[in-house]
Design an enzyme around this catalytic site. Structure first.
Site, PDB file in Angstrom:
ATOM      1  N   ARG A 266      42.816  31.208  44.903  1.00 45.15           N
ATOM      2  CA  ARG A 266      44.164  31.439  44.377  1.00 45.15           C
ATOM      3  C   ARG A 266      44.584  32.848  44.753  1.00 45.15           C
ATOM      4  NH1 ARG A 266      44.948  34.028  39.638  1.00 45.15           N
ATOM      5  NH2 ARG A 266      43.113  33.199  38.581  1.00 45.15           N
ATOM      6  N   HIS A 270      47.366  33.540  38.100  1.00 43.04           N
ATOM      7  CA  HIS A 270      47.172  32.209  37.519  1.00 43.04           C
ATOM      8  C   HIS A 270      48.531  31.572  37.240  1.00 43.04           C
ATOM      9  CE1 HIS A 270      45.484  28.979  35.149  1.00 43.04           C
ATOM     10  NE2 HIS A 270      46.274  29.313  34.145  1.00 43.04           N
ATOM     11  N   TYR A 279      41.519  41.929  36.707  1.00 44.91           N
ATOM     12  CA  TYR A 279      40.178  41.329  36.642  1.00 44.91           C
ATOM     13  C   TYR A 279      39.548  41.003  37.992  1.00 44.91           C
ATOM     14  CZ  TYR A 279      43.071  37.052  36.925  1.00 44.91           C
ATOM     15  OH  TYR A 279      43.977  36.082  37.295  1.00 44.91           O
TER      16      TYR A 279
END
Length: 380
Positions: A266, A270, A279
């Site tokens: 990805r 998200h 992160y």
């Protein structure tokens, strides 16, 4: 041909190579597991795959822009995952029924969804934007993994009707930890249901890396349920097509379910409410950018003389037209009266919905009184 996945090493990025037919540089390579299923897939046959992948990326960029500009409530970016979405959907027969999660934009592109179908659901005002039976695609599921149960139930219905269609369930790596996915695989295996499970392992379940989600390759879980599996390079459109052909042939012939783990990434957040820089490392993103599914397929097509400036311009123009239609649909959309959220929940009347509608109507009426009082104050 049934290929069982064998667990031999812990799951660490790069330690166990997924099945691949195109290198990141677009060079054709051989793989014993996939070669037979890539028969007849020459470069010319992959031009429509590239086109749909490019349209998916363009539509995705427009969706993000529309959300950032306040025209949509949310968007789930699909950049980097176009190959598995488009290639697997194009490998299906038109009668096969697909059950996506919220990120499978490419499936809707392949199945002919119109521009409004792609955006209006993200305004949060309607339950669905298209007729599932017309596209043979279920409304995208927000509840993580729930669509796998729907897909297996549909597949068992196909079985009982004596049909030759296949049901396909799409989900991410994070969903494999949900009970629904595991229960779906139990039923699929027990009843030899004609269903294909497609797991897009994009390395991150929101902020949780797949190495925490699973100590071993996800494809290794399916054989524990008696379901053969393949681990494939999810950024390789040719490999994804071949793997899907294998899985569909197995399900359609009555051999039962199959499982594909497509190892992809990805590239964006998200959803548009997420900040992935909190992160994950930028160097990781850049390493995956070098494996981009569109540039890989373009390189292969150029080598084969199937990609030139005219084709690139044609695809770009198609993408711009789709994006313009998406923007027009979003900008001109009229917000529905809030009470209509109860419309079309069930096919007929339902007493529970009727009671909820009455309570919500009373709640809305309270705001009407406040607005009226505010208006009187201004008048004075």
């Amino acid at each position: 041909m049934t290929t069982m996945h064998t667990l031999t090493t812990p799951h660490e990025t790069g330690t166990e190579m997924p099945a691949q037919l195109l290198t990141p540089a677009g060079e054709r390579v051989s793989d014993d597991r996939l070669d037979a299923w890539a028969d007849g897939l020459d470069a010319a046959a992959l031009r429509p795959v590239y086109r749909d992948m490019a349209l998916t990326r363009r539509a995705d960029a427009e969706g993000v822009a529309l959300q950032r500009q306040g025209h949509l409530g949310l968007w789930a970016p699909a950049q980097g995952q176009e190959a598995i979405q488009v290639a697997s959907a194009r490998a299906c027969s038109l009668g096969d029924f697909l059950f996506p999660s919220y990120r499978e934009l490419g499936i809707l592109i392949v199945r002919g969804a119109n521009a409004a179908d792609l955006v209006l659901g993200w305004r949060g005002e309607v339950h669905a934007t298209f007729d599932p039976h017309a596209l043979r695609v279920a409304s995208p599921q927000i509840i993580i993994g729930a669509q796998t149960l729907h897909a297996v139930g549909y597949a068992m219905g196909i079985q009982r009707d004596g049909g030759d269609e296949v049901s396909v369930a799409y989900f991410g790596d994070g969903a494999t930890s949900q009970g629904d996915v595991n229960e779906a695989m139990v039923f699929a295996s027990s009843f030899s249901a004609p269903v294909v499970f497609v797991c897009s392992n994009n390395q991150w379940a929101i902020s949780e890396p797949v190495t925490v989600q699973s100590r071993f390759p996800i494809a290794g879980r399916a054989p524990g349920f008696g379901i053969p599996s393949l681990r494939v390079d999810g950024n390789d459109a040719l490999a994804c097509t071949a793997a899907m052909r294998w899985a569909l042939a197995r399900a359609r012939s009555g051999e039962g379910p199959a499982f594909i783990e497509a190892v992809t990434y990805r590239m964006g957040p998200h959803t548009t409410s997420d900040d992935p820089s909190r992160y994950r490392d930028a160097a990781e993103v850049e390493a995956w950018r070098a494996r981009d599914p569109l540039t890989r397929l373009e390189a292969y097509l150029r080598r084969a003389g199937q990609f030139d400036d005219a084709f690139a311009a044609e695809v770009a123009a198609d993408g711009d037209r789709l994006a313009a239609a998406m923007r027009a649909a979003a900008i001109t959309a009229q917000s529905r009266p809030p009470i209509e959220v109860f419309d079309d929940v069930y096919a007929g009347q339902h007493s529970g919905i009727d009671r909820q509608r009455e309570r919500f109507a009373a709640y809305l009426h309270g705001f009407a009184d406040d607005n009226a009082a505010a208006g009187e104050g201004v008048a004075r």
